[in-house]
Design an enzyme around this catalytic site. Structure first.
Site, short mmCIF file in Angstrom:
data_model
loop_
_atom_site.label_atom_id
_atom_site.label_comp_id
_atom_site.label_asym_id
_atom_site.label_seq_id
_atom_site.Cartn_x
_atom_site.Cartn_y
_atom_site.Cartn_z
CE LYS A 14 3.23 4.83 10.69
NZ LYS A 14 4.65 4.90 10.07
NE ARG A 123 5.13 14.12 6.29
CZ ARG A 123 5.62 13.02 6.31
NH1 ARG A 123 4.68 12.00 6.43
NH2 ARG A 123 6.70 12.43 5.86
CB THR A 129 10.44 9.07 7.48
OG1 THR A 129 9.72 9.82 6.62
CG2 THR A 129 10.03 7.77 7.51
NE ARG A 140 7.01 9.90 12.20
CZ ARG A 140 6.76 9.87 10.76
NH1 ARG A 140 7.47 10.69 9.89
NH2 ARG A 140 5.92 9.00 10.05
CG ASN A 160 7.74 6.55 11.91
OD1 ASN A 160 6.79 5.53 11.94
ND2 ASN A 160 8.35 6.80 10.80
CG HIS A 163 0.38 7.31 7.91
ND1 HIS A 163 1.32 7.21 6.96
CD2 HIS A 163 -0.91 8.10 7.34
CE1 HIS A 163 0.63 7.67 5.69
NE2 HIS A 163 -0.37 8.14 5.68
N1 UDP Z 1 10.07 3.02 6.96
C1 UDP Z 1 10.83 2.04 7.32
N2 UDP Z 1 12.13 2.02 7.14
C2 UDP Z 1 12.92 3.04 6.26
C3 UDP Z 1 11.74 3.89 5.71
C4 UDP Z 1 10.30 3.87 5.88
O1 UDP Z 1 10.57 1.09 8.19
O2 UDP Z 1 14.15 2.93 5.91
C5 UDP Z 1 8.81 2.90 7.35
C6 UDP Z 1 8.46 4.06 8.32
O3 UDP Z 1 7.60 3.41 9.44
C7 UDP Z 1 7.50 5.10 7.50
C8 UDP Z 1 6.85 4.24 6.66
O4 UDP Z 1 7.68 3.22 6.17
O5 UDP Z 1 6.72 6.01 8.48
C9 UDP Z 1 6.37 5.08 5.42
O6 UDP Z 1 7.21 5.79 4.75
P1 UDP Z 1 7.57 7.07 4.22
O7 UDP Z 1 8.64 7.44 3.43
O8 UDP Z 1 6.17 7.38 3.50
O9 UDP Z 1 7.46 8.09 5.50
P2 UDP Z 1 6.33 8.92 6.38
O10 UDP Z 1 5.36 9.41 5.29
O11 UDP Z 1 5.68 8.07 7.29
O12 UDP Z 1 7.39 10.02 6.95
MG MG Z 2 4.57 8.54 3.73
#
Ligand code: UDP
Ligand code: MG
Length: 196
Positions: A14, A123, A129, A140, A160, A163
């Site tokens: 990112k 993952r 996340t 992360r 974070n 992706h």
């Molecule tokens: N995100 C955020 N605030 C939140 C939850 C998610 O900014 O409270 C953002 C974060 O950058 C995250 C992205 O939204 O990576 C996508 O969310 P997802 O739940 O798919 O998480 P990921 O798959 O990236 O772990």
């Molecule tokens: Mg996701």
């Protein structure tokens, strides 16, 4: 791709990962595990391209809202004060917009990673996340410190670094969204013969 259990997943460094000079470190962590880069490029995506990358269904958006709500609830922070709403769909819509803003501030590095259980393994390498929940040893957990409690108050996305696709369907959709078939390369890592 002909060997059993070998699959492909979509991964993206990112904008914060690019800006912090962590492209190499992030790719290294996947390569050292035995996973393989089969497509790679730097892109400055448009708002439309990023918006189409992320799901638009209510279930996904509510889950996005809930991720922040869970942290606020744990900390005893008032949801209404922190997010302006107690509705996870409404909160999720805000987070989705902040996410699009964040993903378009600088170039990203998009890639397709191939390997045994690649999706699940990536993952695990990336970590959960929320940086505040990510274990040491994950990307992360080792390089990010953000939390919804900090980000949402500032009306921005959590930074974070990476992706990574979560499901088979997500991986297929995202690979096709970022890469053409000609940009994905079949090649052998000879050291795989010693690994599996
Ligand atoms: N995100 C955020 N605030 C939140 C939850 C998610 O900014 O409270 C953002 C974060 O950058 C995250 C992205 O939204 O990576 C996508 O969310 P997802 O739940 O798919 O998480 P990921 O798959 O990236 O772990
Ligand atoms: Mg996701």
């Amino acid at each position: 791709m002909t060997r059993p259990a070998v699959e492909r997943t979509f991964v993206m460094v990112k904008p914060d990962g690019v800006q912090r000079g962590l492209i190499g470190e992030i790719i290294k962590r996947m390569e050292q595990r035995g996973l393989q880069v089969v497509a790679l490029k730097m892109v400055k995506p448009s708002v439309e391209h990023v918006s189409a990358h992320y799901p638009t269904d209510d279930v996904w958006i509510k889950r996005l809202g809930d991720k922040g709500f869970n942290v606020f609830n744990e900390l005893g922070i008032d949801l209404k004060k922190a997010m302006g709403t107690t509705d996870n769909l409404e909160a999720g819509k805000k987070v989705r917009q902040w996410l699009i803003d964040y993903m378009t501030v600088a170039p990203v590095v998009a890639m397709v990673i191939e390997g045994i259980h690649a999706r699940d393994m990536v993952r695990k390498i990336v970590g959960p996340t929320l940086p505040n929940k990510a274990e040491i040893g994950t990307i992360r957990g080792d390089y990010s410190v953000d939390s919804p409690a900090a980000a949402n108050v500032e009306k921005r996305s959590i930074k974070n670094l990476v992706h990574a696709s979560e499901t088979k369907e997500e991986a297929e959709k995202e690979i096709a969204h970022w890469f053409s078939a000609e940009e994905i390369h079949e090649w052998d890592r000879p050291d795989h013969k010693a690994m599996f």
